[in-house]
Design an enzyme around this catalytic site. Structure first.
Site, PDB file in Angstrom:
ATOM      1  N   LYS A   9       0.936  -0.538   0.068  1.00 30.92           N
ATOM      2  CA  LYS A   9      -0.233   0.348  -0.106  1.00 30.92           C
ATOM      3  C   LYS A   9       0.918   1.191   0.200  1.00 30.92           C
ATOM      4  O   LYS A   9       2.058   1.218   0.535  1.00 30.92           O
ATOM      5  CB  LYS A   9      -1.219  -0.108   1.154  1.00 30.92           C
ATOM      6  CG  LYS A   9      -1.852  -0.895   1.205  1.00 30.92           C
ATOM      7  CD  LYS A   9      -2.839  -1.238   2.129  1.00 30.92           C
ATOM      8  CE  LYS A   9      -3.810  -2.479   2.620  1.00 30.92           C
ATOM      9  NZ  LYS A   9      -4.802  -2.533   3.336  1.00 30.92           N
ATOM     10  N   TYR A  49     -12.467  -3.296  -3.307  1.00 32.43           N
ATOM     11  CA  TYR A  49     -12.992  -3.733  -1.976  1.00 32.43           C
ATOM     12  C   TYR A  49     -13.826  -2.999  -1.510  1.00 32.43           C
ATOM     13  O   TYR A  49     -14.791  -2.911  -0.830  1.00 32.43           O
ATOM     14  CB  TYR A  49     -11.921  -1.636  -1.143  1.00 32.43           C
ATOM     15  CG  TYR A  49     -10.249  -2.416  -0.175  1.00 32.43           C
ATOM     16  CD1 TYR A  49     -10.275  -3.358   0.155  1.00 32.43           C
ATOM     17  CD2 TYR A  49     -10.158  -1.892  -0.911  1.00 32.43           C
ATOM     18  CE1 TYR A  49      -8.868  -3.611   0.560  1.00 32.43           C
ATOM     19  CE2 TYR A  49      -8.382  -1.433  -1.104  1.00 32.43           C
ATOM     20  CZ  TYR A  49      -7.584  -3.007  -0.155  1.00 32.43           C
ATOM     21  OH  TYR A  49      -6.351  -2.662   0.523  1.00 32.43           O
ATOM     22  N   ARG A 102       2.564  -6.994   9.526  1.00 30.21           N
ATOM     23  CA  ARG A 102       2.528  -5.401   9.643  1.00 30.21           C
ATOM     24  C   ARG A 102       2.831  -6.317  11.221  1.00 30.21           C
ATOM     25  O   ARG A 102       2.703  -4.480  11.515  1.00 30.21           O
ATOM     26  CB  ARG A 102       0.526  -6.290   9.511  1.00 30.21           C
ATOM     27  CG  ARG A 102       0.315  -5.646   8.174  1.00 30.21           C
ATOM     28  CD  ARG A 102      -1.709  -6.593   8.501  1.00 30.21           C
ATOM     29  NE  ARG A 102      -2.281  -5.831   6.575  1.00 30.21           N
ATOM     30  CZ  ARG A 102      -3.669  -6.780   6.237  1.00 30.21           C
ATOM     31  NH1 ARG A 102      -3.773  -7.690   6.785  1.00 30.21           N
ATOM     32  NH2 ARG A 102      -2.913  -6.147   5.586  1.00 30.21           N
ATOM     33  N   ASN A 112      -1.899  -0.338   7.348  1.00 30.21           N
ATOM     34  CA  ASN A 112      -1.486  -1.293   7.556  1.00 30.21           C
ATOM     35  C   ASN A 112      -0.587  -2.195   6.682  1.00 30.21           C
ATOM     36  O   ASN A 112      -0.578  -3.323   6.668  1.00 30.21           O
ATOM     37  CB  ASN A 112      -1.976  -2.890   8.367  1.00 30.21           C
ATOM     38  CG  ASN A 112      -3.660  -2.635   7.009  1.00 30.21           C
ATOM     39  OD1 ASN A 112      -3.297  -2.393   6.091  1.00 30.21           O
ATOM     40  ND2 ASN A 112      -4.419  -3.910   7.416  1.00 30.21           N
ATOM     41  N   HIS A 115      -1.402  -5.475   1.436  1.00 26.56           N
ATOM     42  CA  HIS A 115      -2.929  -6.289   1.494  1.00 26.56           C
ATOM     43  C   HIS A 115      -2.542  -7.427   0.656  1.00 26.56           C
ATOM     44  O   HIS A 115      -1.618  -7.735  -0.156  1.00 26.56           O
ATOM     45  CB  HIS A 115      -3.728  -5.161   0.024  1.00 26.56           C
ATOM     46  CG  HIS A 115      -4.238  -6.364  -0.370  1.00 26.56           C
ATOM     47  ND1 HIS A 115      -6.313  -6.207   0.645  1.00 26.56           N
ATOM     48  CD2 HIS A 115      -4.753  -7.238  -0.847  1.00 26.56           C
ATOM     49  CE1 HIS A 115      -6.798  -7.020  -0.249  1.00 26.56           C
ATOM     50  NE2 HIS A 115      -6.446  -7.512  -1.545  1.00 26.56           N
ATOM     51  N   GLU A 126      -9.046 -11.003  -7.743  1.00 23.37           N
ATOM     52  CA  GLU A 126      -7.968  -9.960  -7.486  1.00 23.37           C
ATOM     53  C   GLU A 126      -7.525  -9.447  -8.005  1.00 23.37           C
ATOM     54  O   GLU A 126      -7.285  -8.630  -8.776  1.00 23.37           O
ATOM     55  CB  GLU A 126      -7.808  -9.074  -6.595  1.00 23.37           C
ATOM     56  CG  GLU A 126      -9.428  -9.429  -4.836  1.00 23.37           C
ATOM     57  CD  GLU A 126      -8.688  -9.379  -3.363  1.00 23.37           C
ATOM     58  OE1 GLU A 126      -7.096  -9.540  -3.375  1.00 23.37           O
ATOM     59  OE2 GLU A 126      -9.624  -9.070  -2.417  1.00 23.37           O
TER      60      GLU A 126
HETATM   61  N1  UDP Z   1      -9.968  -1.385   7.654  1.00 23.85           N
HETATM   62  C1  UDP Z   1      -9.149   0.166   8.335  1.00 23.85           C
HETATM   63  N2  UDP Z   1     -10.585  -0.201   9.362  1.00 23.85           N
HETATM   64  C2  UDP Z   1     -10.949  -1.185   9.777  1.00 23.85           C
HETATM   65  C3  UDP Z   1     -11.440  -1.570   9.093  1.00 23.85           C
HETATM   66  C4  UDP Z   1     -10.348  -2.383   8.113  1.00 23.85           C
HETATM   67  O1  UDP Z   1      -8.640   1.164   8.039  1.00 23.85           O
HETATM   68  O2  UDP Z   1     -11.549  -1.256  10.811  1.00 23.85           O
HETATM   69  C5  UDP Z   1      -8.836  -0.981   6.329  1.00 23.85           C
HETATM   70  C6  UDP Z   1      -7.314  -2.198   6.461  1.00 23.85           C
HETATM   71  O3  UDP Z   1      -5.894  -1.034   5.600  1.00 23.85           O
HETATM   72  C7  UDP Z   1      -7.425  -3.117   5.712  1.00 23.85           C
HETATM   73  C8  UDP Z   1      -8.974  -2.750   4.911  1.00 23.85           C
HETATM   74  O4  UDP Z   1      -9.246  -1.874   5.448  1.00 23.85           O
HETATM   75  O5  UDP Z   1      -6.752  -4.381   5.754  1.00 23.85           O
HETATM   76  C9  UDP Z   1      -9.502  -3.989   4.285  1.00 23.85           C
HETATM   77  O6  UDP Z   1     -10.322  -5.365   5.844  1.00 23.85           O
HETATM   78  P1  UDP Z   1     -10.188  -6.256   6.169  1.00 23.85           P
HETATM   79  O7  UDP Z   1     -10.704  -6.344   6.640  1.00 23.85           O
HETATM   80  O8  UDP Z   1     -10.856  -6.711   4.203  1.00 23.85           O
HETATM   81  O9  UDP Z   1      -8.975  -7.443   6.160  1.00 23.85           O
HETATM   82  P2  UDP Z   1      -7.475  -7.339   5.099  1.00 23.85           P
HETATM   83  O10 UDP Z   1      -8.027  -8.271   4.314  1.00 23.85           O
HETATM   84  O11 UDP Z   1      -6.682  -6.204   4.632  1.00 23.85           O
HETATM   85  O12 UDP Z   1      -6.644  -7.897   6.536  1.00 23.85           O
HETATM   86 MG    MG Z   2      -9.663  -8.024   3.214  1.00 21.32          MG
END
Ligand code: UDP
Ligand code: MG
Length: 150
Positions: A9, A49, A102, A112, A115, A126
């Site tokens: 990211k 997303y 992370r 974080n 992705h 994706e």
């Molecule tokens: N995210 C955020 N706040 C939250 C949850 C998610 O900013 O409370 C962002 C974070 O960058 C995360 C992305 O949204 O990586 C996608 O969320 P997901 O739950 O799919 O997590 P991931 O698959 O990336 O672990």
């Molecule tokens: Mg996710």
């Protein structure tokens, strides 16, 4: 062989850890089969997303991801989707184990670093959003029996 979509990211790019991340995945034994450096257009961020469209964090997530260039990749390996999710660690860097990407490089959930697809179905979807089939390369690297038991 299984494939997954991985993206450094904008915060990861700006912090200069693209090489570190690529290196960790290479050292694990995974094979890089596609890569591109680009600033994502809004339509592809929304598509990527879309499961989070109605979430309160969606607007800030979109601003974050569109805030600078990302490094997009496809990685190949046995059970690679689950494996890379372990290598990157929990969504919230506060909860991500030390030794994960992370866990080692992040502090806030909204910054974080990386992705990775969360299931084989998401990975196929994706990869299809970001790469044309001709941009994903099949090539012979080494004798794969040094990595895999057949
Ligand atoms: N995210 C955020 N706040 C939250 C949850 C998610 O900013 O409370 C962002 C974070 O960058 C995360 C992305 O949204 O990586 C996608 O969320 P997901 O739950 O799919 O997590 P991931 O698959 O990336 O672990
Ligand atoms: Mg996710």
């Amino acid at each position: 062989m299984d494939r997954t979509f991985v993206m450094v990211k904008p915060d990861g790019v700006q912090r200069g850890i693209v090489g570190e991340i690529v290196s960790r995945l290479e050292l694990k034994g995974l094979k890089l089969v596609a890569a591109r450096f680009e600033k994502l257009p809004e339509a592809r961020v929304t598509e990527q997303y879309k499961e989070h469209l109605s979430k309160p964090f969606f607007p800030s997530l979109k601003t974050y991801i569109m805030g600078g260039p990302c490094f997009l990749m496809v990685w190949e390996g046995r059970n690679v989707v689950a494996l890379v999710r372990k290598v990157i660690g929990a969504t919230n860097p506060q909860e991500a184990a030390p030794g994960t990407i992370r866990g080692d490089f992040g502090i806030d959930i909204g910054r974080n670093v990386i992705h990775a697809s969360d299931s084989p179905e998401s990975a196929a979807r994706e990869i299809g959003i970001h790469f044309k089939p001709a941009e994903v390369f099949a090539y012979t690297r080494i004798d794969e029996s040094v990595l895999y038991e057949y």
